[in-house]
Write an enzyme that holds these catalytic residues in place. Structure first.
Site, mmCIF file in Angstrom:
data_model
loop_
_atom_site.group_PDB
_atom_site.id
_atom_site.type_symbol
_atom_site.label_atom_id
_atom_site.label_comp_id
_atom_site.label_asym_id
_atom_site.label_seq_id
_atom_site.Cartn_x
_atom_site.Cartn_y
_atom_site.Cartn_z
ATOM 1 N N TRP A 128 3.814 -38.202 22.879
ATOM 2 C CA TRP A 128 4.691 -38.951 21.969
ATOM 3 C C TRP A 128 6.087 -38.324 21.959
ATOM 4 O O TRP A 128 7.107 -39.027 21.928
ATOM 5 C CB TRP A 128 4.128 -38.933 20.551
ATOM 6 C CG TRP A 128 3.273 -40.098 20.180
ATOM 7 C CD1 TRP A 128 1.921 -40.105 20.014
ATOM 8 C CD2 TRP A 128 3.709 -41.447 19.894
ATOM 9 N NE1 TRP A 128 1.496 -41.366 19.650
ATOM 10 C CE2 TRP A 128 2.564 -42.210 19.565
ATOM 11 C CE3 TRP A 128 4.965 -42.071 19.880
ATOM 12 C CZ2 TRP A 128 2.641 -43.564 19.235
ATOM 13 C CZ3 TRP A 128 5.035 -43.415 19.553
ATOM 14 C CH2 TRP A 128 3.889 -44.142 19.234
ATOM 15 N N GLU B 83 -0.045 -36.148 21.155
ATOM 16 C CA GLU B 83 1.122 -35.900 20.301
ATOM 17 C C GLU B 83 2.280 -35.330 21.111
ATOM 18 O O GLU B 83 3.446 -35.667 20.878
ATOM 19 C CB GLU B 83 0.742 -34.934 19.168
ATOM 20 C CG GLU B 83 -0.245 -35.510 18.164
ATOM 21 C CD GLU B 83 0.297 -36.761 17.494
ATOM 22 O OE1 GLU B 83 1.387 -36.701 16.903
ATOM 23 O OE2 GLU B 83 -0.386 -37.805 17.582
ATOM 24 N N TRP C 281 19.116 -54.145 2.863
ATOM 25 C CA TRP C 281 18.602 -53.003 2.112
ATOM 26 C C TRP C 281 19.355 -52.869 0.793
ATOM 27 O O TRP C 281 20.461 -53.393 0.647
ATOM 28 C CB TRP C 281 18.763 -51.709 2.923
ATOM 29 C CG TRP C 281 18.072 -51.729 4.256
ATOM 30 C CD1 TRP C 281 18.657 -51.867 5.474
ATOM 31 C CD2 TRP C 281 16.665 -51.611 4.494
ATOM 32 N NE1 TRP C 281 17.714 -51.841 6.473
ATOM 33 C CE2 TRP C 281 16.478 -51.682 5.897
ATOM 34 C CE3 TRP C 281 15.551 -51.438 3.667
ATOM 35 C CZ2 TRP C 281 15.227 -51.594 6.489
ATOM 36 C CZ3 TRP C 281 14.294 -51.351 4.264
ATOM 37 C CH2 TRP C 281 14.130 -51.433 5.648
ATOM 38 N N TRP D 129 16.237 -47.157 6.038
ATOM 39 C CA TRP D 129 15.570 -46.051 6.728
ATOM 40 C C TRP D 129 16.560 -45.001 7.223
ATOM 41 O O TRP D 129 16.210 -43.821 7.343
ATOM 42 C CB TRP D 129 14.732 -46.568 7.894
ATOM 43 C CG TRP D 129 15.483 -47.278 8.986
ATOM 44 C CD1 TRP D 129 15.714 -48.617 9.096
ATOM 45 C CD2 TRP D 129 16.103 -46.680 10.138
ATOM 46 N NE1 TRP D 129 16.438 -48.901 10.236
ATOM 47 C CE2 TRP D 129 16.684 -47.739 10.905
ATOM 48 C CE3 TRP D 129 16.232 -45.378 10.605
ATOM 49 C CZ2 TRP D 129 17.378 -47.521 12.091
ATOM 50 C CZ3 TRP D 129 16.922 -45.141 11.792
ATOM 51 C CH2 TRP D 129 17.490 -46.215 12.514
ATOM 52 N N TRP E 1 11.188 -42.566 12.017
ATOM 53 C CA TRP E 1 11.727 -43.430 10.968
ATOM 54 C C TRP E 1 11.746 -44.893 11.395
ATOM 55 O O TRP E 1 11.453 -45.784 10.595
ATOM 56 C CB TRP E 1 13.124 -42.951 10.551
ATOM 57 C CG TRP E 1 13.022 -41.889 9.503
ATOM 58 C CD1 TRP E 1 13.079 -40.540 9.687
ATOM 59 C CD2 TRP E 1 12.783 -42.092 8.117
ATOM 60 N NE1 TRP E 1 12.896 -39.892 8.497
ATOM 61 C CE2 TRP E 1 12.715 -40.818 7.509
ATOM 62 C CE3 TRP E 1 12.627 -43.223 7.313
ATOM 63 C CZ2 TRP E 1 12.494 -40.649 6.153
ATOM 64 C CZ3 TRP E 1 12.413 -43.064 5.954
ATOM 65 C CH2 TRP E 1 12.343 -41.789 5.391
ATOM 66 N N ASN F 32 2.756 -34.205 9.134
ATOM 67 C CA ASN F 32 3.043 -35.453 9.842
ATOM 68 C C ASN F 32 2.507 -36.693 9.124
ATOM 69 O O ASN F 32 3.188 -37.722 9.053
ATOM 70 C CB ASN F 32 2.477 -35.402 11.264
ATOM 71 C CG ASN F 32 2.892 -36.602 12.087
ATOM 72 O OD1 ASN F 32 4.072 -36.843 12.294
ATOM 73 N ND2 ASN F 32 1.926 -37.393 12.529
#
Length: 490
Positions: free
Chosen positions: A286, A283, A315, A371, A394, A353
């Site tokens: 990341w 993590e 969208w 988004w 996102w 998360n």
């Protein structure tokens, strides 16, 4: 030791600690006298709500940092705190102090880059150097590259390269304390306490009620607690009703804890055989990954999809989309896990998360809402908001980003609820109007029998909303919406 500058100024931004602070170390090592400053930057603060937990967290952290500088350097030492436009105030302060160099940590966010470029120019006008260094990640920018010399856009090979490169050198702490004698006493005009929130035109929030400890001591307290649980991190991290995460994200965001300390702990425990530590280190990697994405693929920081073809998706930006978005923001979608997660965010500034993935998928792929709207809302609400991680998350959820989930993978909010909050404990905490329902019914109350709803005092459409979309129907619409991407890729 021969020093390069007679006087230097450390400008703190997202590194609000004394111990293992790279910019502070380089300043102390290279200057005979060092001042330390922080500016409450109105260019950032003016756009925030007056009750913002992040401002309070920063303020409380600075109070402790001021005390630590005094303890480290002796009487008269401490933090110089300003309140104004940093790009003007820092050069002015450096000139007033007679500093020949300003030291700061890197910040690759677009607005920060623009600000730093202006500061560099203003300092140059006074003949003052501007030195910046890496601090808030282990590897940044072009430090970990593919064999062909390009930036990584897929996580797993990046992680493997990261692990091959990391060693004790990259994980060791900067010995700030060794050069503490170079901390300079503050000029009398700068011997002011850290401003109160009211002085900054901000209000006290519920930060203390939420038991979110600030400052270096707060970060160390949370780390100490987590290290007793780290071995089980892999098994516990996905369940929002369980104490699984480290809760250190806000401390990483503002640098009240050193990423080197965290990675060092995780790496050592992973080598010793801890599977939980290995998952947690992943993590942290990341986090580095998304920071280097922002630095190397700058269009993602400008509201553009990493995969540009995803910018052709249509969208729902009309009144209907706005209505759906408002329901999502307020936690009244009719899907209990989604609503609980959004209410947790609104009440605490924190979201688990796993739930970030669930609610993001729901917004984009169930509601058909852009988004970027969700990204912006998270930026306003999250205590730990960080542009690189928020944008990366996102874009992952919307399938438009680096190494993202495929566009046809759409989280089912009910099955996610049943899997990760099986007994409904988390839902009951944040959606108390459903607390009387059984563990089976609480995930999809519209499927419950009328007698059970009555017994639980739940009246759909009144005490709790009906689902604003049908998930199965929304899934088909999403596949159609994303067809334009599939067509372009063919």
């Amino acid at each position: 030791m021969e020093t390069a500058f007679s006087c230097g100024l450390v400008w703190l931004r997202r590194d609000l600690r004394v111990h293992d602070n790279a910019a502070l170390y380089h300043a102390l090592k290279n200057c005979r006298q060092v001042h330390v400053a922080f500016v409450f930057d109105t260019a950032i603060l003016d756009a925030l709500p007056r009750a913002d937990r992040r401002v309070e967290f920063i303020r409380e952290s600075l109070v402790e940092l001021d005390q630590r500088l005094a303890e480290l350097g002796g009487e008269g030492r401490g933090l110089i705190v300003g309140h104004g436009v940093a790009e003007h105030d820092i050069p002015r302060l450096a000139h007033q102090l007679g500093a020949l160099a300003v030291f700061a940590s890197h910040d690759d966010e677009p607005l920060a880059q623009q600000r730093d470029a202006k500061v560099r120019g203003h300092l140059a006008d006074h003949g003052i150097a501007f030195h910046t260094c890496k601090d808030h990640v282990i590897f940044e920018r072009q430090e970990v590259m593919t064999q062909s010399g390009t930036a990584f856009s897929v996580f797993t090979p990046y992680k493997n390269a990261w692990l091959r490169k990391v060693n004790d050198f990259y994980l060791k702490a900067y010995p700030v304390e060794r050069y503490a004698a170079h901390l300079a006493p503050r000029p009398e005009a700068q011997c002011q306490p850290v401003p109160r929130l009211s002085d900054l035109d901000f209000e006290v929030t519920n930060l203390k009620d939420l038991h979110i400890p600030a400052g270096e001591s707060g970060g160390q307290s949370l780390l100490s607690d987590f290290l007793h649980r780290i071995d089980a991190y892999g098994q516990r991290r996905d369940f929002p009703a369980v104490k699984g995460p480290s809760y250190l994200s806000v401390h990483l965001r503002f640098g009240t804890v050193s990423i080197r300390q965290l990675a060092r702990e995780a790496h050592a425990r992973m080598i010793a055989g801890s599977e939980g530590a290995a998952v947690w280190l992943s993590e942290l990697i990341w986090r580095d990954f998304y920071v280097q994405v922002l630095a190397n693929f700058t269009h993602v920081g400008k509201g553009e999809s990493f995969k540009r073809e995803y910018d052709t998706i249509h969208w729902d930006h009309g009144p209907h989309g706005h209505k759906l978005f408002e329901a999502w923001c307020e936690g009244r979608t009719g899907y209990p896990l989604v609503d609980a997660a959004m209410r947790q965010l609104n009440q605490t500034g924190y979201m688990h998360n796993r739930l970030r993935m669930v609610v993001a998928s729901f917004l984009c792929k169930d509601l058909g809402v852009d988004w970027r709207w969700g990204e912006k809302y998270f930026a306003q609400q999250l205590n730990d908001f960080d542009l690189s991680a928020n944008n990366g998350g996102w874009q992952w959820a919307s399938s438009s980003g680096c190494d993202a989930q495929p566009y046809f993978r759409i989280f089912n909010p009910v099955s996610q609820s049943e899997k990760f909050d099986a007994e409904g404990k988390f839902i009951r905490r944040y959606v108390p109007e459903l607390s009387g329902l059984s563990a089976k019914a609480i995930h999809a109350p519209w499927l419950a029998g009328e007698l059970e709803l009555q017994a639980a005092a739940v009246e759909l459409g009144k005490t709790y909303p009906r689902p604003i979309v049908d998930h199965a129907e929304a899934r088909e619409k999403t596949l159609d919406r994303y067809a334009v991407v599939k067509k372009k890729a063919a």
